[in-house]
Structures are given as structure tokens and as C-alpha cells.
Design a protein around this motif. Structure first.
Motif, short mmCIF file in Angstrom:
data_model
loop_
_atom_site.label_atom_id
_atom_site.label_comp_id
_atom_site.label_asym_id
_atom_site.label_seq_id
_atom_site.Cartn_x
_atom_site.Cartn_y
_atom_site.Cartn_z
N PHE A 1 -4.80 -4.30 -5.50
CA PHE A 1 -5.94 -4.11 -4.12
C PHE A 1 -7.40 -3.58 -4.71
O PHE A 1 -7.26 -3.22 -6.06
CB PHE A 1 -5.63 -2.60 -3.52
CG PHE A 1 -4.12 -2.56 -2.71
CD1 PHE A 1 -4.24 -3.12 -1.40
CD2 PHE A 1 -2.99 -2.47 -3.11
CE1 PHE A 1 -3.31 -3.49 -0.70
CE2 PHE A 1 -1.80 -2.64 -2.28
CZ PHE A 1 -2.02 -3.06 -1.07
N GLU A 2 -8.38 -4.02 -3.97
CA GLU A 2 -9.65 -3.80 -4.49
C GLU A 2 -9.79 -2.06 -4.39
O GLU A 2 -9.41 -1.63 -3.53
CB GLU A 2 -10.60 -4.00 -3.34
CG GLU A 2 -12.05 -3.99 -3.60
CD GLU A 2 -12.63 -2.65 -3.06
OE1 GLU A 2 -13.44 -2.27 -3.83
OE2 GLU A 2 -12.06 -2.32 -2.03
N PRO A 3 -10.11 -1.55 -5.55
CA PRO A 3 -9.80 -0.01 -5.55
C PRO A 3 -10.48 1.02 -4.71
O PRO A 3 -9.87 2.04 -4.38
CB PRO A 3 -10.27 0.24 -7.00
CG PRO A 3 -11.14 -0.81 -7.33
CD PRO A 3 -10.70 -1.85 -6.77
N ILE A 4 -11.77 0.77 -4.29
CA ILE A 4 -12.48 1.49 -3.04
C ILE A 4 -11.54 1.67 -1.70
O ILE A 4 -11.34 2.74 -1.37
CB ILE A 4 -13.99 1.17 -3.03
CG1 ILE A 4 -14.71 1.55 -4.29
CG2 ILE A 4 -14.53 2.26 -2.09
CD1 ILE A 4 -15.90 1.51 -4.32
N SER A 5 -11.05 0.34 -1.35
CA SER A 5 -10.26 0.43 -0.15
C SER A 5 -9.06 1.30 -0.46
O SER A 5 -8.46 2.10 0.37
CB SER A 5 -9.68 -0.99 0.08
OG SER A 5 -10.86 -2.03 0.04
N LEU A 6 -8.35 0.90 -1.77
CA LEU A 6 -7.06 1.66 -2.27
C LEU A 6 -7.37 3.41 -2.21
O LEU A 6 -6.60 4.14 -1.26
CB LEU A 6 -6.81 1.21 -3.45
CG LEU A 6 -5.44 2.09 -4.01
CD1 LEU A 6 -4.28 2.08 -3.01
CD2 LEU A 6 -5.22 1.34 -5.25
N SER B 1 -9.79 4.97 -0.44
CA SER B 1 -9.98 5.39 0.86
C SER B 1 -8.65 5.94 1.67
O SER B 1 -8.67 6.84 2.52
CB SER B 1 -10.76 4.31 1.64
OG SER B 1 -11.82 4.00 0.93
N VAL B 2 -7.74 5.22 1.30
CA VAL B 2 -6.19 5.28 2.06
C VAL B 2 -5.66 6.46 1.47
O VAL B 2 -5.41 7.38 2.00
CB VAL B 2 -5.39 3.98 1.84
CG1 VAL B 2 -3.79 4.36 2.13
CG2 VAL B 2 -5.91 2.88 2.50
N ILE C 1 0.66 -1.13 -0.07
CA ILE C 1 0.08 -0.11 -0.02
C ILE C 1 0.87 1.42 -0.10
O ILE C 1 0.44 2.23 -0.81
CB ILE C 1 -0.89 -0.09 1.25
CG1 ILE C 1 -2.19 1.11 1.15
CG2 ILE C 1 -0.23 0.01 2.64
CD1 ILE C 1 -2.94 0.93 -0.14
#
Lengths: 418, 296
Positions: free
Chosen positions: A78-83, A85-86, A35
Motif C-alpha cells: 500500500f502507498e503509506p499515506i493512504s494506509l 489514513s485508514v 487492508i
């Protein structure tokens, strides 16, 4: 008045856009599970004043053949919405756009996720609407077969209507063909009003949906003429929906390889092309052509005659056109498309690349570009430190952000709330 | 959140809707908030509620596997076993499901997610630039599942996560859910308001776990209490002992004043009384002394 300036997006793709990027000595091979790597890339793009970072997505593997897939780095990420959000809390100004499919989501759920992302980021979120054309994805969602192109777009149109209604706080109570939604959205409105709507479909249905709903359109074009024809076609469709030409920013993909000299850039490109295994190149080409048995044909022979499939129509046409125009063999085509997936490839010095971008921008074939570095982090760093300053010197790109939100960066109106 | 972490709480559970079924008043959807919190905290476990009605199993499995990688193994999923009619109406299910159908669907959903999480073996990724082998194809396993409600080919397009499986919390249990919970859950949230009822539920779950061949202590039972009504450590300790639970989940209203009271007053008090302590280990499983998931 400030002269018109181009918009720049950074198209993130863990190890890089070139199919063999992960094998490059300079590429970060563990990017798909790191990440911090993604945070660093987004901050590099932000320091260079890019309008946005953009994540592609697929809800499944990209390659069905496991032997082929295992020779690429594209089966994990990475699943993009999680990515995003970071990235929302690890960056301050840059726009954050992710793909999500209308085929395998529900509008209420996506409306919540993107509104939440818009709140987390202080108004920097965008959604790239796609319909899914891959049978690999379909098999993860109970589908026995891929839906026909027209059905996918009918669902996408209804999806876009519902989600923009939810974001714009229009009365809920939708009961339609594919979706029903009773309540208004339970996430408060963001500083941006509503997330930016992005689209990339280039079929007739795709262009029409974009003319109706998109704020930004990503496209793929090899030549100036193709890019110009697409640009004029899409802008010409806006009036029918009561929209102005400047309401939609058209940003073709560009895959640059830049170095201090033209020869050095060419050497970098050639070295990368050498890292493509033939079977990987042919498999990738097959997927753009929506056929499965391209490997049966002689690799140094011409492309066979092909029927039109239910897959990505526009990309298929583009590949066939390229093959006929340049008389390329399957191997040559495979190498060519493996490098930038059908997008515009530029190899040269900063000044040569800036010339090309300027010509398309000023020639009315683009409002900006979606930059696809061939490998990360090296080619992003090269673009940010060599090409961006050259564009700035020419007055073609901003030296600082004009505002806070992605809509402000792009010069887009706030959506009208009923 | 950093204050809660500094007080050595094991985890935060982010709800995604109010128990009444009323919509949430948080500006953030729970999993997006979790991702943001993961990057500004170091040790605390982060659990997000996500409904099986609002998602597809493949999408949700990806989301949580990603969150587990992002948080370096501190993620959990709170899956409710009960459907919320309001949610059904917003997700193209105006008629909802019957209770039995929803229960079977939730179990199928959860099992798909857990199977997807372990579709890649630990050492599947090779990263071998020279030979051109990114991963070992024999260590990547599609699930090829066809069930009553879903069919999913897999595998996940996210790598195996640091905890192998993010923690599975089950909540809102009814009697009919006990068998499933005793076999699958890492943590169970018991909503029984009175200690004797909580103790009965706790005993029953442990008993069923033992019958299913599972170490009954490998499920952590947490009783739910309202932070507003628990003035001190002594009353919480009494609650824990009387209910036979492993710990307490304190509910805090999403208002700044309520949160301040919780983090400035109650948490430091619990820590002073030795009721919460720092656990060694980096992942949430380590903190809760849970095994890595061996199932299936």
C-alpha cells in the motif's frame, strides 16, 4: 517521578521483515493487498501500548532484476499515506509514522498530507524524512541518474526548513535553491502542533540533519559498541542546534524471534533462513553494497574489495565491517543480511530478549526500539504476548498510554510556534 | 457521509480547493480523507480531486491504486484540466505554465497514471509459497516512458486494483480539452451554468467520442448544480432533461448546516421521487454502468 521507560515502534512490512517471510506457513501471503490485515496489526500493537507504527516506503520496485523481484513479496504494497489514513480512523491511541522522500515530493504537498493525517488521527502523525538513494526510484521521476549524496542532503535540509515552517505557521514566502512556496498552509494546525519528525540516515550529513530537525531517529546497529557510538555521536551534536539530549529519541531496529525456549526460537529462525533462495540473498546483499556484480564471485568465498558508492554509505560500511569481523563468506553474509536487513537480530526466550533490550536501553545505547517482526502476524503476536509483558514486569515499558498524541507518548515538547 | 450513502447517492466528490482558487477550508487533504471514508462506508463511490501540479504522476498513481484496493473498487480521481496560479506558486512554479504547456502536461500526466494502473496483469500475483514464486515476472510490465514533461520507468509498486483503473473524472474543461476528454474520461463534470450550454457541451463530447471510435454512452456526463439553489426534485429532473446529461453533481459548502440541509432534506426528497436509486454491483464502475477500462 516515573523511571525512564523505553519507547517501542512497530515497523510494519506487509508479510514481515524477513526476506522469505511470505513463504512461511504462518505468514499472510496476501498481506500486500489486504487492508484489514494492516488494521489488525496496528490494533495488536496498540493493545500492547506501542508508541507508534511505522511504514517504510520506496517510490518504485525494490529490486531491478525481475526474476529476483518475483521471488520476493516486496514489489507490491500500500502507498503509506493512504494506509495511515485508514489506520488513523481504525485506531485510537497509537502513533502513525510514514516515510516520504524529500527527493520526489514538494514540501507544500507533504506538509498538507501529514497535517491532514495529524488532524484525522487527533495528533498521532509522524513523518520519516528520507532522501532517496535508489536508481530504480530515480527512473520514475524523470531523473537520468541518481543525484550525488551531498546534493540530496542539501535539498533535504531545505525541505525540512520549509515543511517545519509551514507546520509551525511561520510566515511563508520561501524562495530557495530547490523550492519556492508563497502561501501559509491551508490545513488548520493539529492537536499535536506539528507532526513528529523522524529520520534514519546514519551518514555524517544524515546525522547532522537529524540533530537539527528530528524528534526520533531510527538506526541500525549490530553490536552494543556500534549502537552506543551512534547514540553518543548523535546526542553530542544536539547542543550545536540549541537542543537537549532528551529532545531526540534514538530507536535502533531490532528483529526478534521469540519462543518459550531458546531451542524452539532457534528452530523457528533456522527454518526461516532455509526459505531464502541464494540468488535472492546475494541480490539483496548487492544492493546494500551498491554493486551489481556480486554474483560473479564464488558464493562460498570472501567478500571482494569494494569502492565506496553514492548509495547507502552507512549500510555498506556496516556490511563490510560485519564480513571482516566474523570472516563470513558471501553466502553466509547474504543469509545473515536477508534476515533482518542489517538490523540487530535476537533469537531467544522473552526473558533473554528482554535482557538484551534492557542492557542497551540502560547502557545508554538506545531510548527505545523499532521492532521488526520476522513475519506477520505470528512474530508480532509472539512479541506482544511474551516480550512486552516481560518488559512491563521489569518496569521498562508502559502499561497504559500517558496521553493522546504521539508527542505525549514519546515525551516530546510541543514545537515552538513563532 | 453514511447518510449520503443511505440515500443511495452514487458517489461523493471531495474537492481539494475552492473553485475561486482560494485555499480549501477543510482540515483534510482530499485523498487522505477519501481513505478514511473508505473504511467507514460500504457502497458509495469516493472520488478525490488531486491536482497534476501538486503531485508527481508515479506518486499519484500509487495513491489512487491503493485507495481503490482499500475501498474495494469504489475510488475515482477528479483531475482538473486547468491550472490554479495559487497552487503553482506553492509548488515551486511561481511563473506557472502557459495554458498550452499546462494542457499538454496534464494530458501526459493523466496518460502516465492510467498506464501505470494497468502495468500488472490481473493474474500476475501467484502467491506460491512452495515454489517461491510470488508473482509472474512476465505479467508485470514496466512502461519505460519518456515524454515532454515526465519520464517514468514503472511499473507501479501497488497491485492491480479491483476496478483495474480507478474512475477518471475530468472537470473544468475548455474547448481545447474536449478531444482528450472524449477519449479518456469515464465521467465529465460540465460546469456550464445554463442547460442549453450544458447540452451543447454534452452533445459535442458524445459526438467526438463516436468519432474516436468509442461508445458515446460510455462517458457519463454530469452537470454541476448548487444544492442551495435547487429546492426540489422536479427542478433537478428538469435540469437533467434540458441539459441532456446522465445526472447531476450537487455542490455543498463544507459547513455542517449546509450539509445537514442537503442530507436530511434534499437527498431523501430526490429518493422519494425516484430520481436516485440503488444500483447493483460493488464497484463504482458497476454502479455507474461503466465498462472496465480497456485502454491502452
Amino acid at each position: 517521578m516515573t523511571p525512564r521507560q523505553m519507547k517501542l515502534g512497530l515497523f510494519l512490512w506487509a508479510t514481515g521483515h524477513h526476506i522469505a517471510a511470505w513463504r512461511h506457513s504462518d505468514a499472510h501471503v496476501r498481506a500486500g493487498i489486504d487492508i484489514d490485515h494492516h488494521v489488525k496489526l496496528a490494533r495488536t500493537a496498540e493493545a500492547a501500548k506501542f508508541d507508534m507504527v511505522f511504514c517504510e516506503d520506496a517510490a518504485g520496485l525494490r529490486e531491478a532484476n525481475v526474476q529476483i523481484a518475483s521471488q520476493t513479496s516486496r514489489s507490491i504494497g500500500f502507498e503509506p499515506i493512504s494506509l495511515l489514513s485508514v489506520l488513523a480512523v481504525q485506531t485510537e491511541r497509537i502513533g502513525l509514522v510514514s516515510t516520504a522522500s524529500t527527493s520526489y515530493n514538494e514540501p507544500y504537498g507533504l506538509a498538507r498530507a501529514f497535517a491532514s493525517l495529524d488532524n484525522l488521527s487527533g495528533g498521532r502523525a509522524g513523518w520519516n524524512l528520507v532522501t532517496s538513494a535508489s536508481p530504480i526510484e530515480a527512473a520514475n521521476f524523470g531523473a537520468t541518474g541518481l543525484r550525488p549524496h551531498a546534493d540530496r542532503y542539501a535539498r533535504a535540509r531545505e525541505f525540512a526548513t520549509v515543511i517545519t515552517g509551514l507546520w509551525n505557521r511561520r510566515a511563508a514566502g520561501h524562495d530557495g535553491e530547490s523550492f519556492s512556496v508563497r502561501d501559509p498552509l491551508d490545513v488548520p494546525p493539529s492537536p499535536q502542533g506539528a507532526p513528529v519528525m523522524v529520520q534514519a540516515g546514519a551518514s555524517d550529513d544524515g546525522k547532522d540533519l537529524a540533530a537539527r530537525t528530528a524528534d526520533v531517529v531510527f538506526s541500525a546497529a549490530q553490536t552494543f559498541e556500534e549502537a552506543k557510538a551512534f547514540y553518543d555521536d548523535l546526542k553530542g551534536r544536539l547542543a550545536a542546534y540549541g537542543r537537549q539530549p532528551d529532545d531526540v529519541k534514538i530507536m535502533p531496529g531490532v528483529a526478534p524471534i521469540v519462543a518459550a525456549t531458546r531451542a524452539e526460537a532457534q528452530a523457528k529462525y533456522d527454518a526461516l533462513q532455509e526459505l531464502i533462495p541464494d540468488e535472492v540473498g546475494v541480490a539483496l546483499l548487492s544492493s546494500y553494497l551498491s554493486i551489481s556484480d556480486l554474483w560473479r564471485y564464488p558464493i562460498d568465498g570472501p567478500l571482494p574489495e569494494l569502492p565506496e558508492g553514492e548509495g547507502m554509505k552507512s549500510r555498506q560500511a556496516l556490511v563490510i565491517e560485519q564480513a571482516r569481523r566474523d570472516g563470513l563468506s558471501i553466502r553466509q553474509l547474504a543469509r545473515y543480511f536477508a534476515g533482518a536487513r542489517g538490523h540487530w537480530r535476537l533469537v531467544g526466550t522473552a526473558s533473554q530478549i528482554a535482557d538484551e533490550l534492557q542492557a542497551r536501553f540502560e547502557g545508554g545505547a538506545a531510548d527505545g526500539f523499532n521492532v521488526m517482526p520476522s513475519w506477520f502476524p505470528g512474530e508480532l503476536d509472539a512479541f506482544a504476548t511474551l516480550v512486552v509483558p516481560e518488559l512491563q514486569r521489569r518496569g521498562l515499558f508502559r502499561t497504559d498510554y500517558e496521553g493522546r498524541t504521539l508527542r505525549e507518548h514519546l515525551g516530546l515538547k510541543r514545537p515552538i510556534r513563532n | 457521509m453514511r447518510k449520503v450513502e443511505a440515500a443511495d447517492a452514487d458517489m461523493v466528490i471531495i474537492s481539494d480547493s475552492l473553485p475561486s482558487g482560494e485555499p480549501s477550508i477543510s482540515p483534510f487533504e482530499a485523498t487522505t480523507l477519501l481513505a478514511a471514508l473508505a473504511t467507514v462506508t460500504d457502497r458509495i463511490g469516493l472520488v478525490a480531486s488531486a491536482s497534476t501540479l501538486a503531485h508527481q504522476p508515479y506518486n499519484l498513481a500509487r495513491r489512487f491504486a491503493s485507495l481503490d484496493i482499500i475501498s474495494h473498487g469504489r475510488t475515482g480521481w477528479n483531475a482538473t484540466m486547468r491550472q490554479n496560479p495559487r497552487e503553482a506558486a506553492n509548488f515551486s512554479r511561481p511563473e506557472g505554465f502557459s495554458d498550452d504547456d499546462f494542457r499538454r502536461r496534464a494530458k501526459e500526466f493523466i496518460d502516465i497514471v492510467r498506464t501505470l494502473w494497468v502495468g500488472w496483469e490481473h493474474d500476475a500475483l501467484l502467491f506460491d509459497k512452495a515454489s517461491g514464486r510470488f508473482h509472474d515476472p512476465d505479467k508485470m510490465h514496466p512502461m519505460d516512458f519518456t515524454g515532454e514533461f515526465f519520464s517514468v520507468r514503472g511499473p507501479l509498486n501497488v497491485a492491480r486494483s479491483p476496478q483495474d483503473s480507478p474512475l477518471l473524472l475530468l472537470s473544468d474543461l475548455e474547448q481545447a480539452d474536449f478531444d482528450f476528454a472524449s477519449r479518456r474520461a469515464d465521467v465529465v463534470l460540465l460546469n456550464e451554468p445554463k442547460p442549453p450550454e450544458a447540452k451543447a457541451a454534452c452533445d459535442k463530447l458524445r459526438h467526438r467520442a463516436r468519432e474516436a471510435g468509442r461508445d458515446p454512452l460510455s462517458i457519463k456526463m454530469l452537470t454541476v448544480a448548487d444544492a442551495r439553489q435547487e429546492p426540489d426534485g422536479a427542478s433537478l429532473e428538469a435540469l437533467c432533461l434540458a441539459s441532456g446529461c446522465d445526472g447531476v453533481v450537487l455542490t455543498v459548502q463544507p459547513h455542517p448546516a449546509a450539509f445537514e440541509d442537503f442530507s436530511e432534506r434534499l437527498l431523501p426528497q430526490l429518493k422519494r421521487h425516484g430520481l436516485i436509486e440503488a444500483h447493483p454491483g460493488k464497484t463504482l464502475r458497476d454502479r455507474l454502468e461503466l465498462d472496465k477500462d480497456g485502454w491502452p
